[in-house]
Scaffold this active site. Sequence first.
Site, PDB file in Angstrom:
ATOM      1  N   CYS A  71       0.870  -1.160   0.016  1.00 47.09           N
ATOM      2  CA  CYS A  71      -0.109  -0.002   0.037  1.00 47.09           C
ATOM      3  C   CYS A  71       1.071   1.313  -0.023  1.00 47.09           C
ATOM      4  CB  CYS A  71      -0.848   0.127   1.192  1.00 47.09           C
ATOM      5  SG  CYS A  71      -1.894  -1.598   1.412  1.00 47.09           S
ATOM      6  N   GLY A  97       2.473  -2.818   4.226  1.00 46.63           N
ATOM      7  CA  GLY A  97       3.310  -3.903   4.451  1.00 46.63           C
ATOM      8  C   GLY A  97       2.493  -5.160   4.603  1.00 46.63           C
ATOM      9  N   SER A 107      11.194 -13.076  -3.532  1.00 46.77           N
ATOM     10  CA  SER A 107      12.544 -12.801  -4.477  1.00 46.77           C
ATOM     11  C   SER A 107      13.374 -13.269  -3.529  1.00 46.77           C
ATOM     12  CB  SER A 107      12.475 -11.212  -4.408  1.00 46.77           C
ATOM     13  OG  SER A 107      13.171 -10.550  -3.374  1.00 46.77           O
ATOM     14  N   GLY A 108      14.577 -13.235  -4.010  1.00 48.04           N
ATOM     15  CA  GLY A 108      15.898 -13.665  -3.387  1.00 48.04           C
ATOM     16  C   GLY A 108      16.712 -12.654  -2.687  1.00 48.04           C
TER      17      GLY A 108
END
Length: 642
Positions: free
Chosen positions: A2, A76, A363-364
């Site tokens: 957001c 978050g 993601s890494g």
Amino acid sequence: MCGLTALFDLRDRRPVDQVLLARMTRRLAHRGPDGEGLHCEPGVGLGHRRLAIIDLAGGTQPLANEDGRVWVAYNGEIYNFAELMAELEALGHRFRTRCDTEVIVHAWEAWGERCVERFRGMFAFALWDGRTQTLFLARDRLGIKPLFYAALADGWLAVASELKALALHPALPRTLDPRAVESYFAYGYVPEPHTIHEGVLKLPPGHTLTVRRGRPLPAPAPYWDVPFVPHGPMDEAEAAAELVERIREAVRIRLVAEVPLGAFLSGGVDSSTVVATMAGLVDGPVNTCSISFGDPAFNEAAYAARVAERYRTDHRVRQVDPDDFDLVDRLVEVYDEPYADSSAMPTYRVCELARERVTVALSGDGGDENLAGYRRYRWHVYEERLRARLPLALRRPLFGLLGRIYPKMDWAPKVLRAKATLESLARDAVEGYFHSVSVLGDPLRARLWSEGFRRALGGFRAVEVLEAHAARAPVRSPLSLVQYLDLKTYLVGDILTKVDRASMAHALEVRVPLLDHELVAWISGLPESLKLRGREGKYLLKRAMEPLLPREILYRPKMGFAVPLARWFRGPLRRRVREAVLGEVMADAGIFDMDFLRRLVEQHQAGLRDHSAALWSLLMFEGFLRRQAGAAAVPPARGRTG
């Protein structure tokens, strides 16, 4: 994911300019296309744009507690919200929704400012407590989510998820911070807590800010730091098994969503680890995506395909045009501040691809900083061994002289490019590491500035950013120290900023399991030999993942997103870079020695030197200045080389 805004009267309870607050909030519509909300009362207003992920029907923000005295606007995910909800219900709190947002207001009621210590996730939020007339700002421990704020001359505090929303406030300072300009040309980004504007700040990772009406604005307060506390005795096999389990848990808690979910898959160790772990936790194929490049030197698509095939993922690949420079002007808008990591372009494209199928992607990011994956760590350790053999008083003149007289040979094999190493050995540990990570080194930056700008700097040097963090670091060993410095600067200022803005430009939420703070804390306490062993970075992770990933994935040379800047600036962007770097916008700024800028352009375009990093930094800075002034962009002149 957001976007949030807030306006708070530091002096009194004047009415909030609701039209302005709404404009600021709508400027963040890309971060939250699913809904908008405002809450205003005398002296305070909160705004929110929502990207619905959990409790799609009930998570509207700003959100209040039962009596409407505590409100929050939040960006978050708190992954342990269900456990916290049960704990708070046992304390007598009553919930109207099943979303993590409502946990924040009740956690504030139960634990006050220490509520953030209970949250496991990525977050930035503004919370208003009408009972105590307190505005509470917080940012997650690693800085995954951004938060900007400014105390304005008119007595209001303005807060937003991105600088572009704050920029709509007519009282926001527009003066450039000379220290931020110097730091940008050193690091390629403006390090926390500063922004490019004087008086506008980023809340640092792992910090809160408690603001009370009628009191001076305090300094942010830290609530967490990477501990680097050593573990007890642990053999390699035991450590590898625990690492796998901890990664598995970090991935598992990030799979909670009521929208389509997938993962980035570059074919590198970190993203492959995340995908392999996800595949063991979900029913059905994992949605994965990657981008490919025409140049095999930068193309990891074949490695990503190997992992996708092994785990039978629903994999999508899109080839990026090697001359994808139409994004140059778009990046200026996306990042708000000058930002010089050119891998933002392929990152933008992979986020665009992911959003076609999913709303959440794992993601890494973070593996290199945690487990010593960067080559520069290895070189820093080598250099520190050499520094230890000679005192600085001897090294500085000796290697300083050798560094000055040794030619800069960009064209030569790496073994002959010793100039940077010699220059680094003439410095102390922090200065040496700064030299290795600088986009533009000290000698080059010193020649960039006009006399007036040099005076405005007042002696400030960008290395002071690293020196300040080093002074507070909980470790002193060479490897752990530079890991700590990267976690405080490069990770948050470059990597996480790049991914947040590129993903949010497409309303895509990116979750980063390798930056789970409990995992980060545990890894920080491992012996350094399990992170970097000889020439092998991420040693323990690679050993741990051997049963799950092919050796050619784990032990191949590291690659990364790259774009052919040197060729662009001598070819299709030749005219563009010349007109931008040497044009009126840069000259009128009064910052640069324009004769030196001309020399950089001419040397590069004649093929005498590779100044692509400097020219890209200047091009991005010019774009920022042009956008701030509202001027039209220099046309890209696609297909023209004159």
